[in-house]
Write a protein that holds these residues in place. Structure first.
Motif, PDB file in Angstrom:
ATOM      1  N   GLU A  63      41.597  82.320  33.559  1.00  0.00           N
ATOM      2  CA  GLU A  63      41.270  81.057  32.893  1.00  0.00           C
ATOM      3  C   GLU A  63      39.764  80.848  32.996  1.00  0.00           C
ATOM      4  O   GLU A  63      39.165  81.108  34.038  1.00  0.00           O
ATOM      5  CB  GLU A  63      41.995  79.882  33.558  1.00  0.00           C
ATOM      6  N   GLU A  64      39.174  80.358  31.929  1.00  0.00           N
ATOM      7  CA  GLU A  64      37.728  80.140  31.899  1.00  0.00           C
ATOM      8  C   GLU A  64      37.382  78.663  32.054  1.00  0.00           C
ATOM      9  O   GLU A  64      38.109  77.785  31.577  1.00  0.00           O
ATOM     10  CB  GLU A  64      37.156  80.673  30.578  1.00  0.00           C
ATOM     11  N   ASP A  65      36.278  78.419  32.766  1.00  0.00           N
ATOM     12  CA  ASP A  65      35.710  77.074  32.904  1.00  0.00           C
ATOM     13  C   ASP A  65      36.733  76.084  33.482  1.00  0.00           C
ATOM     14  O   ASP A  65      37.049  75.056  32.881  1.00  0.00           O
ATOM     15  CB  ASP A  65      35.217  76.583  31.531  1.00  0.00           C
ATOM     16  N   VAL A  66      37.244  76.403  34.675  1.00  0.00           N
ATOM     17  CA  VAL A  66      38.209  75.531  35.351  1.00  0.00           C
ATOM     18  C   VAL A  66      37.680  75.164  36.733  1.00  0.00           C
ATOM     19  O   VAL A  66      36.821  75.842  37.297  1.00  0.00           O
ATOM     20  CB  VAL A  66      39.590  76.213  35.475  1.00  0.00           C
ATOM     21  N   LEU A  67      38.227  74.063  37.304  1.00  0.00           N
ATOM     22  CA  LEU A  67      37.863  73.630  38.647  1.00  0.00           C
ATOM     23  C   LEU A  67      38.688  74.406  39.663  1.00  0.00           C
ATOM     24  O   LEU A  67      39.898  74.599  39.481  1.00  0.00           O
ATOM     25  CB  LEU A  67      38.105  72.124  38.811  1.00  0.00           C
ATOM     26  N   MET A  68      38.028  74.795  40.775  1.00  0.00           N
ATOM     27  CA  MET A  68      38.712  75.591  41.790  1.00  0.00           C
ATOM     28  C   MET A  68      38.276  75.161  43.183  1.00  0.00           C
ATOM     29  O   MET A  68      37.121  74.754  43.392  1.00  0.00           O
ATOM     30  CB  MET A  68      38.402  77.093  41.607  1.00  0.00           C
ATOM     31  N   ILE A  69      39.218  75.288  44.140  1.00  0.00           N
ATOM     32  CA  ILE A  69      38.908  75.095  45.556  1.00  0.00           C
ATOM     33  C   ILE A  69      39.628  76.179  46.350  1.00  0.00           C
ATOM     34  O   ILE A  69      40.623  76.742  45.869  1.00  0.00           O
ATOM     35  CB  ILE A  69      39.343  73.697  46.061  1.00  0.00           C
TER      36      ILE A  69
ATOM     37  N   VAL B 225      41.741  81.228  46.020  1.00  0.00           N
ATOM     38  CA  VAL B 225      41.483  79.900  45.461  1.00  0.00           C
ATOM     39  C   VAL B 225      42.655  79.438  44.618  1.00  0.00           C
ATOM     40  O   VAL B 225      43.523  80.229  44.236  1.00  0.00           O
ATOM     41  CB  VAL B 225      40.190  79.910  44.617  1.00  0.00           C
ATOM     42  N   VAL B 226      42.627  78.142  44.288  1.00  0.00           N
ATOM     43  CA  VAL B 226      43.643  77.551  43.427  1.00  0.00           C
ATOM     44  C   VAL B 226      42.946  76.720  42.364  1.00  0.00           C
ATOM     45  O   VAL B 226      41.901  76.098  42.619  1.00  0.00           O
ATOM     46  CB  VAL B 226      44.624  76.682  44.247  1.00  0.00           C
ATOM     47  N   VAL B 227      43.502  76.703  41.167  1.00  0.00           N
ATOM     48  CA  VAL B 227      42.966  75.909  40.062  1.00  0.00           C
ATOM     49  C   VAL B 227      43.409  74.453  40.234  1.00  0.00           C
ATOM     50  O   VAL B 227      44.587  74.176  40.509  1.00  0.00           O
ATOM     51  CB  VAL B 227      43.449  76.462  38.713  1.00  0.00           C
ATOM     52  N   ILE B 228      42.481  73.515  40.063  1.00  0.00           N
ATOM     53  CA  ILE B 228      42.769  72.083  40.163  1.00  0.00           C
ATOM     54  C   ILE B 228      42.812  71.493  38.756  1.00  0.00           C
ATOM     55  O   ILE B 228      41.808  71.505  38.027  1.00  0.00           O
ATOM     56  CB  ILE B 228      41.716  71.350  41.022  1.00  0.00           C
ATOM     57  N   LYS B 229      43.974  70.968  38.370  1.00  0.00           N
ATOM     58  CA  LYS B 229      44.106  70.363  37.050  1.00  0.00           C
ATOM     59  C   LYS B 229      43.733  68.885  37.068  1.00  0.00           C
ATOM     60  O   LYS B 229      43.110  68.382  36.134  1.00  0.00           O
ATOM     61  CB  LYS B 229      45.544  70.531  36.554  1.00  0.00           C
TER      62      LYS B 229
END
Length: 413
Positions: free
Chosen positions: A341-347, A383-387
Motif C-alpha cells: 500500500e502506498e502513502d499510508v500511516l504506520m506504527i 509495522v501495522v497500517v493505521i486506518k
C-alpha cells in the motif's frame, strides 16, 4: 563578600545540574520508548531461502545395459561439479568390478558350451556312421539273397519260398532302419542346433558385456556445465555412490537460461503465498545481484524434512531474468511480495496494545499521555497500517507507561 558571591554563582549551577539530570534523562528515556507515526509505503513480504536449479536439464546416464545384466555399479571417478564440457568430453568412470566378474563367468560358460558342442558333434557323427553301416549291411544281404534266389530256380519250392521270405524280411528291416536313420539324423541335428544356439547365446552375451565394459567410461553427449545428479533424499551423487539400474543418472547438464528457486515455506507463511506473486531473488554468493521472479507452483500438501517435525510446503519461483553468474545449487533469498500500500500511516507493532477486543496506543499529548483506540489495516512482522485514530508525526509509546492502567480509552467516533 566572597561567600555571597559563591552563593550567587553556585546556586544556578546546582539548579542547572539538577535540571539536566531530571529533564535530560527524561528526554533520553522518551527517545528510547517512543516513536512517531510515519507515512510511507507499506510492504508485506515473506522472505524464505531456497536453492537455484534448472527447470530443464539433460541427464548423463550410466549405460542402459546395466539393467539388462542386473548390475549395480559405483561411481569410480567424476570431474569437478561446475566444469564446462563439450560433446564427447570425458565426464567420469564407473567401477567395472562387477561387470568384469560377469565377463569371466561368461568366458567359462562359453568354453563349457563349446566343449559340449564338440562332444555332441562327435557323438552324432559316430552314431549316424553306425546306423549307415547297418543299412549298408542290409542292402548287401538283400542283394546276396536275391542273387541266390535267381540261382535257385531248380531248387525245391520250399527252398525258393524260404529265400523269398528272407528277402522280404531284409527289405522290411531296411525300410525300418532307413526310417530310424532319418529320425536319428533329425534328432541329432536338433541337438546340434540346441547346443550351437547355447554357444551363440553365450558368445553374444560375452560380446555385450565387453561392450558394456567399454561404456563404463562416460562421455558427455552435449555441451554444458556439469552438475551432480541427486539421490532420492536430496544428497548429491559423487565418487563411491552406487548407481541403480532404475535411476542411472550420474550427472546433469542444466539449461542455465531456464532457472528457478526451489524453496519451502512453513505452515504460517504458506497461507499468504499464492501462485503468480512477484518475488525479488537474491543470492548469498553475489549480494549485489537481484533478479525478478514469479511464483509458479505452491504445494497443497506439506512434507516433513529429515530431523524436523515441522510441515513444510514446497514453493517454486521462476526466474524472470537471467544472469550468467547464477549457477544451480546456489542459495537464494526469496522476497515474496504479499501486499503493498502506498502513502499510508504506520506504527511499529510494539506500540499496539489491546483490551476487551479494542486495539489502542499510548500517545504523548503535551505533558500528558492519552490512550487512543485505533483501527488497524494490514501488518507485517514489524509495522501495522493505521486506518483511523492517529495522525502523521503523532508520538506513540513502544512500551506501556507506568500508572496508566486505570485511564480510560478514547474511543473512535
Amino acid at each position: 563578600m566572597n561567600k555571597k558571591k559563591l552563593l550567587l554563582f553556585g546556586i544556578p549551577v546546582v539548579l542547572i545540574l539538577v535540571g539536566y539530570t531530571l529533564f535530560g534523562n527524561t528526554a533520553d528515556e522518551d527517545v528510547a520508548i517512543t516513536t512517531k507515526v510515519v507515512k510511507g509505503d507499506f510492504v508485506n513480504e515473506v522472505i524464505i531461502s531456497g536453492e537455484a536449479q534448472s527447470t530443464s536439464l539433460k541427464k548423463i546416464n550410466a549405460p542402459e545395459e546395466i539393467r539388462k545384466f542386473k548390475i549395480n555399479v559405483k561411481i569410480q571417478d567424476l570431474i569437478p561439479e561446475g566444469s564446462f564440457v563439450k560433446e564427447g568430453d570425458y565426464v567420469g568412470r564407473l567401477d567395472p568390478s562387477e561387470v568384469n566378474e560377469q565377463i569371466l563367468d561368461a568366458q567359462l560358460n562359453l568354453e563349457t558350451a563349446q566343449s559340449k558342442y564338440t562332444q555332441e558333434q562327435l557323438d552324432t557323427t559316430l552314431t549316424l556312421k553306425q546306423e549307415r553301416t547297418i543299412i549298408k549291411d542290409l542292402l548287401f544281404d538283400i542283394q546276396e539273397n536275391k542273387l541266390e534266389l535267381k540261382q535257385s530256380i531248380y531248387e525245391p519250392p520250399a527252398t525258393i519260398k524260404k529265400l523269398e521270405i528272407n528277402i522280404e524280411r531284409l527289405e522290411r528291416d531296411l525300410k525300418e532302419k532307413t526310417e530310424d536313420y532319418k529320425i536319428k539324423e533329425q534328432k541329432a541335428m536338433a541337438k546340434m542346433v540346441e547346443v550351437g544356439t547355447e554357444v551363440s547365446k553365450i558368445r553374444k552375451m560375452l560380446d555385450e558385456l565387453k561392450d558394456l565394459q567399454k561404456s563404463f567410461t562416460i562421455h558427455s553427449d552435449a555441451n554444458g556445465m556439469v552438475t551432480y545428479a541427486k539421490n532420492w533424499d536430496g544428497s548429491k551423487r559423487k565418487v563411491g555412490t552406487s548407481i541403480s539400474s532404475w535411476d542411472p543418472a550420474i550427472a546433469t547438464l542444466p539449461d542455465l537460461t531456464k532457472m528457478e528457486s526451489k524453496t519451502y515455506a512453513n505452515e504460517v507463511d504458506i497461507r499468504k503465498i499464492k501462485k503468480d506473486l512477484p518475488v525479488i531473488i537474491g543470492f548469498d554468493a553475489f549480494p549485489d545481484i537481484t533478479l525478478k521472479g514469479t511464483i509458479t507452483n505452491v504445494a497443497n500438501v506439506g512434507e516433513e524434512k529429515r530431523g524436523s517435525d515441522i510441515k513444510l510446503f514446497q514453493v517454486l519461483v521462476n526466474f524472470d531474468e537471467n544472469n550468467e553468474n547464477v549457477r544451480p545449487g546456489m542459495t537464494t533469498s526469496n522476497r515474496i511480495l504479499i501486499h503493498k500500500e502506498e502513502d499510508v500511516l504506520m506504527i511499529p507493532l510494539d506500540a499496539v496494545f489491546s483490551k476487551d477486543s479494542i486495539s489502542f496506543v499510548y500517545t504523548k499529548s503535551g505533558l500528558s499521555i492519552d490512550k487512543k483506540e485505533i483501527e488497524m489495516g494490514e501488518s507485517n512482522l514489524d509495522v501495522v497500517v493505521i486506518k483511523k485514530g492517529l495522525n502523521e508525526n503523532e508520538v506513540v509509546y513502544l512500551s506501556k507507561p507506568e500508572g496508566m492502567e486505570e485511564k480510560s480509552i478514547l474511543l473512535l467516533n
